[in-house]
Motif scaffolding. Structure first.
Motif, PDB file in Angstrom:
ATOM      1  N   UNK A  99       0.903  -1.262  -0.006  1.00  0.00           N
ATOM      2  CA  UNK A  99       0.075  -0.075   0.133  1.00  0.00           C
ATOM      3  C   UNK A  99       0.775   1.367   0.244  1.00  0.00           C
ATOM      4  N   UNK A 100       0.664   2.277  -1.288  1.00  0.00           N
ATOM      5  CA  UNK A 100       2.225   3.323  -1.081  1.00  0.00           C
ATOM      6  C   UNK A 100       1.614   4.300   0.654  1.00  0.00           C
ATOM      7  N   UNK A 101       2.099   5.188   0.789  1.00  0.00           N
ATOM      8  CA  UNK A 101       1.437   5.819   1.746  1.00  0.00           C
ATOM      9  C   UNK A 101       1.607   7.546   1.442  1.00  0.00           C
ATOM     10  N   UNK A 102       0.255   7.676   2.054  1.00  0.00           N
ATOM     11  CA  UNK A 102       0.205   9.297   1.404  1.00  0.00           C
ATOM     12  C   UNK A 102       1.799   9.917   1.511  1.00  0.00           C
ATOM     13  N   UNK A 103       2.108  10.652   0.625  1.00  0.00           N
ATOM     14  CA  UNK A 103       3.313  12.216   1.421  1.00  0.00           C
ATOM     15  C   UNK A 103       4.441  11.276   1.547  1.00  0.00           C
ATOM     16  N   UNK A 104       4.721  10.665   1.420  1.00  0.00           N
ATOM     17  CA  UNK A 104       6.125  10.200   1.108  1.00  0.00           C
ATOM     18  C   UNK A 104       6.385   8.935  -0.158  1.00  0.00           C
ATOM     19  N   UNK A 105       5.453   8.128  -0.800  1.00  0.00           N
ATOM     20  CA  UNK A 105       5.349   7.515  -1.638  1.00  0.00           C
ATOM     21  C   UNK A 105       5.920   5.494  -1.590  1.00  0.00           C
ATOM     22  N   UNK A 106       6.408   5.443  -0.264  1.00  0.00           N
ATOM     23  CA  UNK A 106       6.804   4.500   0.364  1.00  0.00           C
ATOM     24  C   UNK A 106       5.901   3.362  -0.166  1.00  0.00           C
ATOM     25  N   UNK A 107       5.673   1.997  -0.259  1.00  0.00           N
ATOM     26  CA  UNK A 107       5.029   1.174  -0.376  1.00  0.00           C
ATOM     27  C   UNK A 107       5.385  -0.098   1.205  1.00  0.00           C
ATOM     28  N   UNK A 108       3.884   0.088   1.689  1.00  0.00           N
ATOM     29  CA  UNK A 108       4.183  -0.558   2.675  1.00  0.00           C
ATOM     30  C   UNK A 108       3.916  -2.301   2.957  1.00  0.00           C
ATOM     31  N   UNK A 109       5.220  -2.468   3.237  1.00  0.00           N
ATOM     32  CA  UNK A 109       4.211  -4.449   3.107  1.00  0.00           C
ATOM     33  C   UNK A 109       4.067  -4.654   4.860  1.00  0.00           C
TER      34      UNK A 109
END
Length: 212
Positions: A58-68
């Motif tokens: 899931x792409x976090x808002x603001x930083x663009x990191x994919x959270x797995x």
């Protein structure tokens, strides 16, 4: 010596890693976070063993990191009490002998856990095991180590490979301290997060070259 530990954690994959295969990006992030780190009461994390389960990223808002969310197993170095392992002599003092493996350096053999009749040579800065001849003392394997039944001096030379038995382990919290506490305790006196205390008193322990 090594155990497998199961961990569940959130892995964040940076946008610059999106070009990698998913499993490779996850593996790299896990190793970067855990490898060569000591976790209290668990041990020294060595490397990733396998990945058991992953969620969708899931792409976090603001930083663009994919959270797995990931469940995985790590290889952990934590010898059990009584285990016999190999290491090399790193340095020596009147207090005892410090040992190290290729990846772990906080192993200590106190002088009380060296063989009987072992003395410290201040000129050579080395411990010496003075083996008695077969007609006196303990004999047996020690008598065989001496030449022609006479006494012999067996040196604990630096860099020699030794066999030792794990006696105990110590854990020290590495949480950051306040400015006053840091000033009171110099960096040279900080205790290692994980320390192993060993023994070389039993037959067959000590420098491996003695028993070849």
């Amino acid at each position: 010596m090594f155990i497998l530990t199961k961990i569940a954690d959130l892995v964040q994959i940076a946008p610059e890693d999106f070009g990698k295969q998913s499993h490779q990006a996850i593996e790299d992030n896990i190793n970067a976070k855990y490898a060569n780190k000591v976790v209290q009461k668990i041990g020294l994390f060595v490397c990733l063993w396998d990945i058991l389960w992953t969620s969708e990223g899931l792409i976090g808002q603001g930083d663009g990191y994919a959270n797995v969310n990931v469940e995985f197993r790590m290889v952990v170095f934590r010898p059990f009490q009584g285990e016999v392992i190999l290491a090399r002599i790193a340095n020596q003092s009147r207090e005892g002998i410090s040992l190290a493996t290729a990846f772990f350096h906080d192993i200590f053999i106190p002088f009380s856990e060296l063989p009987d009749d072992t003395e410290f040579d201040p000129r050579e800065q080395t411990w010496v095991w003075k083996v008695k001849g077969g007609d006196e003392g303990e004999g047996g394997d020690e008598g065989e180590a001496a030449e022609e039944g006479e006494g012999a001096e067996m040196y604990f030379d630096n860099n020699e490979v030794v066999r030792f038995q794990v006696v105990s382990e110590e854990w020290h919290d590495q949480a950051p301290s306040g400015p006053q506490e840091s000033a009171d305790q110099p960096a040279s006196e900080l205790l290692p997060p994980y320390k192993i205390t060993g023994s070389m008193k039993a037959a067959g322990l000590g420098c491996t070259i003695w028993w070849d």
